[in-house]
Design a protein around this motif. Structure first.
Motif, PDB file in Angstrom:
ATOM      1  N   ALA A 187     -54.349 -75.647  42.828  1.00 41.08           N
ATOM      2  CA  ALA A 187     -53.422 -74.523  43.034  1.00 41.08           C
ATOM      3  C   ALA A 187     -54.193 -73.295  43.505  1.00 41.08           C
ATOM      4  N   ASN A 188     -53.882 -72.118  42.938  1.00 41.54           N
ATOM      5  CA  ASN A 188     -54.547 -70.880  43.354  1.00 41.54           C
ATOM      6  C   ASN A 188     -55.858 -70.633  42.633  1.00 41.54           C
ATOM      7  N   ALA A 189     -56.216 -71.502  41.662  1.00 41.24           N
ATOM      8  CA  ALA A 189     -57.388 -71.287  40.802  1.00 41.24           C
ATOM      9  C   ALA A 189     -57.169 -70.035  39.949  1.00 41.24           C
ATOM     10  N   GLY A 190     -58.259 -69.407  39.489  1.00 43.14           N
ATOM     11  CA  GLY A 190     -58.128 -68.231  38.635  1.00 43.14           C
ATOM     12  C   GLY A 190     -58.571 -68.449  37.205  1.00 43.14           C
ATOM     13  N   HIS A 191     -59.100 -69.645  36.902  1.00 42.12           N
ATOM     14  CA  HIS A 191     -59.505 -69.977  35.535  1.00 42.12           C
ATOM     15  C   HIS A 191     -60.854 -70.689  35.580  1.00 42.12           C
ATOM     16  N   GLU A 192     -61.695 -70.417  34.604  1.00 42.92           N
ATOM     17  CA  GLU A 192     -63.051 -70.980  34.620  1.00 42.92           C
ATOM     18  C   GLU A 192     -63.301 -71.969  33.487  1.00 42.92           C
ATOM     19  N   ASN A 193     -62.236 -72.376  32.781  1.00 39.88           N
ATOM     20  CA  ASN A 193     -62.413 -73.311  31.672  1.00 39.88           C
ATOM     21  C   ASN A 193     -61.461 -74.496  31.766  1.00 39.88           C
ATOM     22  N   VAL A 194     -61.147 -74.928  32.987  1.00 40.30           N
ATOM     23  CA  VAL A 194     -60.227 -76.057  33.149  1.00 40.30           C
ATOM     24  C   VAL A 194     -60.948 -77.370  32.872  1.00 40.30           C
ATOM     25  N   ASN A 195     -62.059 -77.608  33.552  1.00 41.78           N
ATOM     26  CA  ASN A 195     -62.781 -78.867  33.374  1.00 41.78           C
ATOM     27  C   ASN A 195     -63.346 -78.996  31.967  1.00 41.78           C
ATOM     28  N   ALA A 196     -63.674 -77.857  31.347  1.00 35.41           N
ATOM     29  CA  ALA A 196     -64.205 -77.871  29.986  1.00 35.41           C
ATOM     30  C   ALA A 196     -63.097 -77.811  28.937  1.00 35.41           C
ATOM     31  N   GLY A 197     -61.837 -77.800  29.388  1.00 35.41           N
ATOM     32  CA  GLY A 197     -60.719 -77.670  28.465  1.00 35.41           C
ATOM     33  C   GLY A 197     -59.912 -78.936  28.341  1.00 35.41           C
ATOM     34  N   PRO A 198     -58.719 -78.839  27.711  1.00 38.11           N
ATOM     35  CA  PRO A 198     -57.880 -80.029  27.465  1.00 38.11           C
ATOM     36  C   PRO A 198     -57.449 -80.760  28.730  1.00 38.11           C
ATOM     37  N   LEU A 199     -57.301 -80.047  29.853  1.00 34.84           N
ATOM     38  CA  LEU A 199     -56.882 -80.691  31.088  1.00 34.84           C
ATOM     39  C   LEU A 199     -58.056 -81.203  31.918  1.00 34.84           C
ATOM     40  N   GLY A 200     -59.252 -81.075  31.382  1.00 37.75           N
ATOM     41  CA  GLY A 200     -60.436 -81.511  32.112  1.00 37.75           C
ATOM     42  C   GLY A 200     -60.404 -82.934  32.616  1.00 37.75           C
ATOM     43  N   PRO A 201     -59.882 -83.892  31.823  1.00 36.08           N
ATOM     44  CA  PRO A 201     -59.865 -85.280  32.294  1.00 36.08           C
ATOM     45  C   PRO A 201     -59.146 -85.487  33.618  1.00 36.08           C
ATOM     46  N   ILE A 202     -58.238 -84.565  34.005  1.00 34.96           N
ATOM     47  CA  ILE A 202     -57.557 -84.700  35.294  1.00 34.96           C
ATOM     48  C   ILE A 202     -58.575 -84.651  36.424  1.00 34.96           C
ATOM     49  N   THR A 203     -59.602 -83.813  36.277  1.00 36.16           N
ATOM     50  CA  THR A 203     -60.654 -83.712  37.288  1.00 36.16           C
ATOM     51  C   THR A 203     -61.908 -84.460  36.864  1.00 36.16           C
ATOM     52  N   GLY A 204     -61.811 -85.281  35.824  1.00 33.56           N
ATOM     53  CA  GLY A 204     -62.956 -86.045  35.367  1.00 33.56           C
ATOM     54  C   GLY A 204     -63.509 -85.560  34.053  1.00 33.56           C
ATOM     55  N   GLY A 205     -63.425 -84.256  33.834  1.00 32.96           N
ATOM     56  CA  GLY A 205     -63.897 -83.707  32.570  1.00 32.96           C
ATOM     57  C   GLY A 205     -65.407 -83.626  32.477  1.00 32.96           C
ATOM     58  N   LEU A 206     -65.855 -82.987  31.420  1.00 30.43           N
ATOM     59  CA  LEU A 206     -67.298 -82.809  31.218  1.00 30.43           C
ATOM     60  C   LEU A 206     -68.008 -84.139  31.042  1.00 30.43           C
TER      61      LEU A 206
END
Length: 687
Positions: A65-84
């Motif tokens: 989307a538009n981004a704007g957040h720096e804790n997506v991959n390190a957060g609960p939704l991280g697995p969508i992008t592979g996660g940590l």
């Protein structure tokens, strides 16, 4: 952590600062560092695993989307992008950036500069991470990779093209075809007119979409136009020509990112583009010439709020467990999780059902603490409306809204948008369907500027390597969009040299989001026609690493493009890519008609492209629930197989018997990751 020795490369950014430095992680412990750059809204998060897991790489996932957040991959939704955990499995540490802005609001210093949000904030965050990594590991990473889906695929190619050596390679997946000349730093111009065509088909066909869906499912008639009137058939045909994927018609009824994109730009489009007034007042536009085509759908109503609704309420309250609420519940949870907005209302319940066609309708507050705030309908059921917006309205949503607040509901701008595609055609080959002799059929208006958060035009000129992954059933970034970068790279370097830098892979039967984030059709779980594409992305990242670091060339996919539709060859040898190619028959065909209790002979055939792995799993789902109760025994040694089984049904109905086939590069039957899958179905009609 010593910071004084770091000198920013990009003078826009002030001195780096760190405001959090701590140990985290239960599975794989890691060092979490959060900070930013003084004088800007750029924020970053670094996650450094122990030296036991680190193999000298930087991985930088970019938010959609538009981004704007720096804790997506390190957060609960991280697995969508592979996660940590994926980052650590691949031997790297993780860099996340908010791409230069907090939420959906521009950095006051940057203003509308698309270069900051497109790649410069990401680049400075990555450079500083290497400085920090040197202190933690003793040396900087030897290779760096940037990747992302959707909005992340919009920006990751810009990072590689303009990042001045920051990254060695990029893996965009589900990206767009907005390509141009290298060095063009102007904001994009697009109102995403193709989405307006999809919305119009949803509106014009209404319940007839169910017949279209049935026709295009396995064992259907294959004729989606049967039973449509002239206007309906014309709108559906145009949608297909513009690239909407056949076989994914159900998602026309379930818009997700497309609805958010309208909400993010609607207020600006209506204010800046004279088309929205002309649609209703000037000849040559449906609203003026054929008002009966839109009149019955108009909403223009003042009403009041009954109550605001939080994502948790939608997920937990009994009244929202009915299947009709599945999409609004899923979307509310996605946005709340992605933006950490569990304490902000995502939806409202209205005092009355406005009727009409609510998709895209404006929600403007006339009283209360939210007076003047403008949001737009994304999803809903009768009086329950999920909303989104732009800028501060997007950050606030329904915060401060109370029972009794008055709102104006108005969908007239969106009804005009439904025909927007006719009057804002793009310079891509699929839009030739709206030209005669090279000239547009309808009066044209200038494409509006896109959000600066989307960056600038793509370019086919870049240092390093790029693997582009696109999905055949993506209703948000349509398959035809997947060939834009390939064409641009070949234009820059020629077809032979382009292969040294660029590869395109197709993922069959994958949508814009994993199946658990999308609604299912009545009587059939979406896991019986869609796959989870995340294992594909992880394997492709590993293949990209091998290409960059070991010069092992990755296999790409073959395809054809005709009338806006991408077609993949029928055999694994012809198709390439890394997915199994799967087919299923019932009593020897794609459709079987039987009686209750009568046994149906089922056969699945599967083959893995040469050099991409072995088959490690085959499962059957018989009733459309997606539970896959029967699992065949495979040993992980074969690249091709044909298996048969039988099944009988104890009640009448239509069933899509589905086989799920998984492969793995090393043939590990018990592997937890990189289980690359595909599905195929046959229709069984039981009387």
């Amino acid at each position: 952590m010593e910071l004084d020795g770091y000198k920013v490369t990009d003078p826009f950014f002030g001195r780096p600062f760190i405001d959090a430095d701590e140990q985290r992680g239960e599975g794989t412990p890691y060092r979490y560092i959060h900070g930013g750059f003084e004088g800007t809204d750029t924020r970053f998060t670094y996650c450094f695993p122990s030296t036991e897991h680190y193999r000298g790489r930087l991985f930088q996932p970019l938010e959609g989307a538009n981004a704007g957040h720096e804790n997506v991959n390190a957060g609960p939704l991280g697995p969508i992008t592979g996660g940590l955990e994926m980052t650590f499995r691949l031997g790297g540490y993780c860099v996340e950036s908010n791409m230069g802005h907090i939420g959906d609001v521009e950095d006051p210093k940057a203003g509308p500069d698309p270069t900051i949000y497109g790649f410069r904030a990401a680049a400075e965050s990555a450079r500083f991470s290497k400085y920090v990594a040197r202190q933690i590991y003793g040396e900087a990473p030897h290779h760096a990779y940037v990747y992302g889906g959707s909005g992340g695929a919009r920006r990751s190619p810009l990072c590689l093209a303009y990042g001045e050596g920051t990254w060695d390679a990029a893996l965009p997946y589900m990206g767009d075809a907005m390509d141009g000349e290298h060095g063009d730093m102007r904001r994009l111009r697009t109102g995403t007119p193709n989405f307006s065509s999809m919305f119009n088909v949803q509106r014009v066909l209404g319940a007839k979409l169910l017949d279209v869906i049935d026709a295009m499912q396995p064992g259907g008639s294959g004729n989606p136009f049967a039973g449509l009137d002239t206007h309906q058939a014309e709108e559906l045909a145009t949608l297909y020509r513009l690239g909407y994927p056949r076989g994914d018609e159900f998602m026309i009824m379930q818009p997700m990112g497309q609805a958010w994109l309208w909400a993010s730009m609607a207020e600006r489009l209506e204010a800046e583009d004279p088309y929205f007034k002309s649609f209703w007042t000037e000849p040559g536009h449906v609203g003026h010439d054929q008002p009966d085509l839109v009149r019955k759908d108009i909403i223009n109503l003042k009403t009041r709020i009954k109550r605001p609704l939080f994502a948790r309420q939608l997920a937990e309250e009994a009244e929202f467990r009915a299947p009709e609420y599945a999409r609004i519940v899923a979307l509310a949870s996605v946005f709340a999780g992605m933006e950490n907005m569990w304490d902000v209302p995502m939806a409202v319940e209205l005092e009355q059902d406005p009727g009409g066609y609510p998709q895209g309708a404006g929600i403007k507050f006339l009283s209360g603490k939210a007076t003047g705030r403008q949001l737009y309908y994304m999803s809903g059921v009768r009086t329950v409306w999920l909303g989104a917006g732009a800028g501060e309205a997007q950050n606030l949503r329904f915060k401060g809204v109370q029972a009794g607040d008055e709102v104006q509901l108005d969908n007239r701008a969106f009804l005009a948008y439904c025909y927007y595609y006719r009057h804002h055609i793009m310079n891509h080959v699929e839009w030739d369907a709206l030209r005669i002799g090279g000239k547009p059929i309808y009066k044209q208006y200038r494409q509006p500027e896109a959000s600066p958060f989307m960056g600038v035009l793509h370019t086919g000129r870049f240092e390093g390597k790029m693997m582009w992954v696109h999905h055949t059933h993506d209703a948000s970034l349509w398959p035809v969009q997947g060939v834009g970068m390939k064409n641009n790279v070949e234009r820059e370097y020629g077809a032979v040299e382009a292969r040294k830098k660029f590869r395109l892979r197709w993922t069959e039967n994958a949508e814009h989001v994993p199946p658990h984030m999308a609604a299912s059709a009545p009587g059939r779980a979406n896991t019986t026609w869609l796959i989870d594409y995340q294992p594909v992305i992880e394997q492709c990242l590993l293949d990209l690493v091998d290409w960059v670091e070991n010069d092992i060339e990755p296999i790409d996919s073959n395809f054809s493009l005709v009338d806006g539709q991408i077609t993949l060859p029928p055999t694994a040898r012809e198709r390439g890519g890394i997915q199994p190619v799967v087919s299923v028959t019932a009593d020897g065909g794609v459709r079987a008609d039987v009686r209750v209790g009568e046994s149906v002979a089922l056969i699945v055939k599967a083959e893995v492209p040469e050099g991409t792995g072995k088959i490690i799993g085959v499962k059957w789902d018989f009733d459309g629930t997606g539970s896959y109760p029967r699992e065949e025994v495979v040993d992980g040694t074969r690249t091709a197989l044909m298996l048969s089984t039988s099944h009988s049904f104890d009640r009448p109905g239509t069933y899509f018997v589905t086989a799920l086939v998984e492969s793995h590069r090393e043939g590990e039957v018990n592997a937890k990751f990189r289980r690359v899958s595909n599905v195929a179905s046959a229709r069984v009609v039981v009387s």
